[in-house]
Design a protein around this motif. Structure first.
Motif, PDB file in Angstrom:
ATOM      1  N   GLU A 684      87.736  55.275  28.224  1.00  0.00           N
ATOM      2  CA  GLU A 684      88.594  54.796  27.148  1.00  0.00           C
ATOM      3  C   GLU A 684      89.070  53.382  27.462  1.00  0.00           C
ATOM      4  O   GLU A 684      89.158  52.964  28.617  1.00  0.00           O
ATOM      5  N   GLU A 687      91.915  53.130  29.976  1.00  0.00           N
ATOM      6  CA  GLU A 687      91.517  53.195  31.385  1.00  0.00           C
ATOM      7  C   GLU A 687      90.964  51.859  31.872  1.00  0.00           C
ATOM      8  O   GLU A 687      91.283  51.397  32.972  1.00  0.00           O
ATOM      9  N   ARG A 715      86.606  60.575  37.808  1.00  0.00           N
ATOM     10  CA  ARG A 715      86.800  60.792  36.368  1.00  0.00           C
ATOM     11  C   ARG A 715      85.931  61.926  35.831  1.00  0.00           C
ATOM     12  O   ARG A 715      86.364  62.716  34.978  1.00  0.00           O
ATOM     13  N   VAL A 727      94.207  60.761  30.185  1.00  0.00           N
ATOM     14  CA  VAL A 727      94.080  59.457  29.535  1.00  0.00           C
ATOM     15  C   VAL A 727      95.425  58.968  29.033  1.00  0.00           C
ATOM     16  O   VAL A 727      95.763  57.790  29.166  1.00  0.00           O
ATOM     17  N   HIS A 736      95.540  58.852  34.826  1.00  0.00           N
ATOM     18  CA  HIS A 736      94.513  57.928  35.320  1.00  0.00           C
ATOM     19  C   HIS A 736      95.142  56.726  36.021  1.00  0.00           C
ATOM     20  O   HIS A 736      94.528  56.126  36.906  1.00  0.00           O
TER      21      HIS A 736
END
Length: 825
Positions: A684, A687, A715, A727, A736
């Protein structure tokens, strides 16, 4: 499927920069929301949940020449990128729109043609390496047809391309970045530690500076450059990019040798010192050098015997031409000396005409010997012409008789004598002019023959020497003999200087002989001290020859330590050596290095901004094998172009349904098994954006690459049910963040990571992570550095601060380091 051809020649530096900026590194939509139409922005966000996509554009062309093809573009079509006579990239057109403002922001504008305003987003990128010749054969194109403009192929050609390359429709990724149950598993897509030819650290200016230094004609070798940097600082990538740029500069000079500011004939040799870090480093270095310089064996390359025969043929031809030239010069000089001078010069010499006729006759006879076939053809044409003329003109004799009667001698005797003299001198002058013209032609032929012979001599001597020295057994019996190595290097230098001098003296139009050798020595900081010293001695030896430019990449700490260890008696401190007057009487390793290297240059440090750029590039473009060995960018906006299982035929499906209805399966058998075709992990944007700020903890490019690889591995281990919390959202930070911070600390300060992890595990779970980190002692500075980074990050976004979350991840991440292996849980 409609298919387009997009010409984009990456050897053009502007095209390459655009390609890197918007395809290799996808464009983040929100960064340009002010120039995107709301509907377009919404569609891009729907198609690319990661928030970024590769983009390209097309100019309308002069008088709108490209508009008919542009209007055919639609989502779902395929586009091939071509350049330098190859197809190198293909992708699905996911969305199209027009935005002159955004195109100018991304790529600028051409003063004559405008900007690339008809834009499109790419999905499912695939790398290709297809020569245009293969494309012509497949589609039945003419051998002269090339891809010169943006265009679509016809339906029949599109069907052939779709079948030949197994083109598949693009399938958008489900929201959340993970596949639903029963879908393929994820691949982490980690990066290797090999050197990168792509500049991801914005070192282009420094690479250009050193490349121009070693390639410039005004640079006078020998020259030694020390490329300094810590382990993992990017020295190997710097060398690879520098070498590529030197090749480009040499190619530019070869196109225009008379005005080139750079050396056109450069040979670059790369030597990995670590591969020869045993007792054979001397022989390994020189053997590798001569093997790289030796002519490459090709099928069309003549054998040594054929080369010698060609040389003898050229020498015989030159000898004949020189003999003819000498005889002609002698006879013309003799006739010139016999002419009267002064007031009698107008009369000329009665002997000159016969002598010139005699000389011309000898030349005619000589030419007849070598060109009798051409003369025979001309005689045949003349006889044929006369025969036809006599056959057609029976009245020709009457005409010739009348002319003879009119031309009867009627002039006085004096006028006849004057006319005779004038005719004689005129004929003599024309004959002399003809012979002098032949003399000039012969001189030019002699010069050309000498040039070809000089090229053959220089080429034979150089090729023979390099071939002999590149033989595997050449140094078999001379391991460690410095004198033999020096002797052969001196011979190499002499052969090259001879070849260069003969090439220049012959005024040849052929490419010049080898002018400069650039030797790159890498991974010297992996060798034991004795090998380091031997390689430095080899560099010093090569600097005695006006031929070499040597670039040595090394960690200066390892270099100095190796010298101190090897020469510990020579570099002894003056405090421990009696008789020294002061410190200036003591030699140091730096003095030794200063004598060898004329130019020390430290690789630019990895700033936080450079690290952010590198990490984002690594996260969005992992080298992931796709179908047929292609490479799939991760964040192209969707899943890689993986094969999808075909739906069963109706009869098979019905049979399966009937079987399952009549014979129920046990519950355990209903659980779908692992899919044999895993897909690439998609991260994403949250991240990617957060990790790009970890540069303050990762000091080198190698550490940044390791951070990306380890995060990808961590991940893919996140359970799909926990992914939303991992996330996070814009207002709620995800776990994260804790994983990335801990991994950045692990790779950036590995020697302190065990102490920091242990301290976090022992801290109160209700405390803030910054408090736990600042409680570390002063001799563990990584704790305070990490706390500073966390507090800095909180100014732009919410950051997870609960120590309990970090305690949960510490044992899991401790598995990824030698230093913390005992803390795994």
């Amino acid at each position: 499927m409609r298919i387009f051809m997009q010409p984009a020649r990456r050897s053009d530096r502007i095209v390459e920069r655009h390609y890197q900026d918007t395809i290799v590194r996808p464009v983040v939509f929100d960064d340009h929301a002010d120039l995107l139409d709301p509907a377009t922005l919404q569609e891009l966000r729907r198609l690319f949940p990661g928030g970024s996509a590769a983009m390209w554009g097309v100019m309308p062309g002069k008088n709108g020449a490209n508009l008919p093809e542009i209007r055919k573009m639609e989502p779902g079509a395929w586009v091939f990128f071509s350049g330098d006579k190859r197809l190198y990239l293909g992708a699905t057109i996911a969305a199209t729109w027009r935005s002159p403002q955004l195109a100018e922001r991304l790529w600028g504008a051409d003063p004559d043609s405008g900007t690339w305003e008809y834009m499109y987003a790419l999905a499912g990128l695939r790398d290709f390496d297809t020569p245009v010749e293969e494309l012509r054969d497949l589609l039945g194109w003419k051998t002269t047809r090339n891809i010169m403009r943006f265009q679509s192929v016809n339906t029949a050609e599109a069907d052939l391309l779709e079948q030949h390359f197994s083109l598949k429709p693009y399938t958008p990724q489900p929201p959340g970045g993970h596949s639903p149950a029963g879908q393929p598993s994820m691949l982490a897509g980690v990066h290797s530690d090999t050197a990168s030819g792509e500049d991801l650290l914005n070192n282009e200016a420094d690479v250009e500076m050193l490349a121009q230094l070693v390639a410039a004609t005004v640079t006078t070798p020998p020259l030694a450059v020390a490329l300094l940097g810590e382990w993992g600082a990017g020295k190997s990538s710097f060398i690879r990019q520098m070498s590529s740029r030197v090749d480009q500069l040499a190619a530019l000079a070869a196109e225009d040798p008379a005005h080139g500011a750079f050396t056109a004939s450069v040979r670059q040799v790369h030597f990995n010192a670590w591969h020869y870090s045993d007792e054979q480093v001397w022989s390994g270095l020189v053997d590798h050098l001569f093997r790289a310089l030796a002519p490459a064996p090709e099928p069309q390359t003549p054998s040594p015997q054929a080369t010698v025969e060609e040389r003898e043929r050229r020498a015989a031809h030159l000898a004949r031409l020189e003999n003819d030239q000498q005889q002609l010069d002698t006879r013309l000089a003799r006739t010139a000396q016999e002419r009267p001078g002064g007031f009698l010069s107008f009369a000329g010499s009665p002997l000159e005409g016969p002598r010139l006729l005699y000389t011309a006759g000898r030349l005619v006879l000589r030419d007849l010997r070598y060109g009798w076939l051409v003369l025979a053809l001309w005689l045949a044409v003349l006889v044929g012409t006369c025969a036809v003329g006599l056959w057609l003109s029976s009245w020709l004799p009457l005409l010739l008789g009348a002319v003879a009667g009119i031309a009867a001698p009627v002039l006085p005797v004096l006028r006849a004598l004057k006319a005779s003299h004038t005719q004689h001198t005129s004929l003599t002058g024309r004959l002399r002019a003809l012979l002098e013209k032949h003399q000039r032609t012969l001189a030019e032929n002699v010069s050309a023959a000498r040039a070809r012979l000089a090229e053959a001599d220089a080429a034979v001597r150089l090729a023979d020497f390099l071939t002999e020295r590149s033989a595997p057994e050449t140094y078999q019996h001379y391991r460690g003999l410095l004198g033999t190595v020096h002797h052969d290097l001196v011979q190499l230098d002499e052969r090259l200087r001879e070849a260069r001098a003969e090439w220049a003296g012959a005024h040849s139009r052929q490419p010049p002989p080898l002018e400069r050798i650039v030797l790159y020595i890498d991974d010297l900081d992996r060798c034991p001290p004795a090998r380091v010293v031997e390689v430095l001695a080899a560099v010093h030896l090569m600097l005695a020859l006006p031929l070499f430019v040597v670039v040595v990449a090394v960690d200066p700490r390892w270099l100095l330590t190796s010298l101190e260890h090897h020469y510990r008696d020579l570099f002894a401190s003056h405090d421990s050596t009696p008789g020294w007057a002061d410190a200036q009487d003591t030699a140091t390793p730096l003095d030794y290095l200063d004598k060898i290297f004329q130019i020390p240059f430290a690789v630019p440090p990895t700033t936080q901004e450079k690290a952010a750029r590198l990490i984002r590039a690594l996260l969005t473009t992992p080298d992931t094998p796709g179908p047929e060995g292609s490479v799939q960018p991760a964040d192209s906006g969707g899943l890689p172009d993986a094969e999808e299982p075909e739906a069963p035929a109706p009869s098979t499906a019905s049979a399966s349904a009937s079987a399952s209805a009549s014979e129920p399966e046990p519950a355990g058998d209903l659980t779908p098994g692992p899919d044999p075709t895993p897909v690439q992990l998609q991260l994403e944007e949250a991240e990617i954006a957060f990790m790009s700020q970890m540069g303050g903890l990762t000091r080198t490019p190698r550490a940044a690459k390791k951070l990306v690889n380890l995060y990808r591995l961590a991940r893919i281990g996140v359970d799909p049910g926990d992914l939303a919390a991992f996330v996070g959202t814009e207002t709620t930070p995800g776990e994260h963040q804790a994983v990335q911070i801990l991994l950045a600390l692990l790779v950036g300060s590995p020697d302190q990571a065990a102490t920091v992890f242990r301290h976090i595990l022992e801290a109160p779970s209700t405390s803030k992570i910054t408090e736990a980190l600042r409680d570390l002692p002063a001799d563990v500075p990584a704790g305070a550095q990490t706390a500073d980074l966390v507090e800095q990050l909180t100014t732009g976004r919410p950051v997870i601060m609960d120590t309990a979350v970090y305690q949960q991840w510490c044992p899991k991440l401790a598995r990824f380091s030698f230093y913390t292996r005992n803390l795994t849980g």
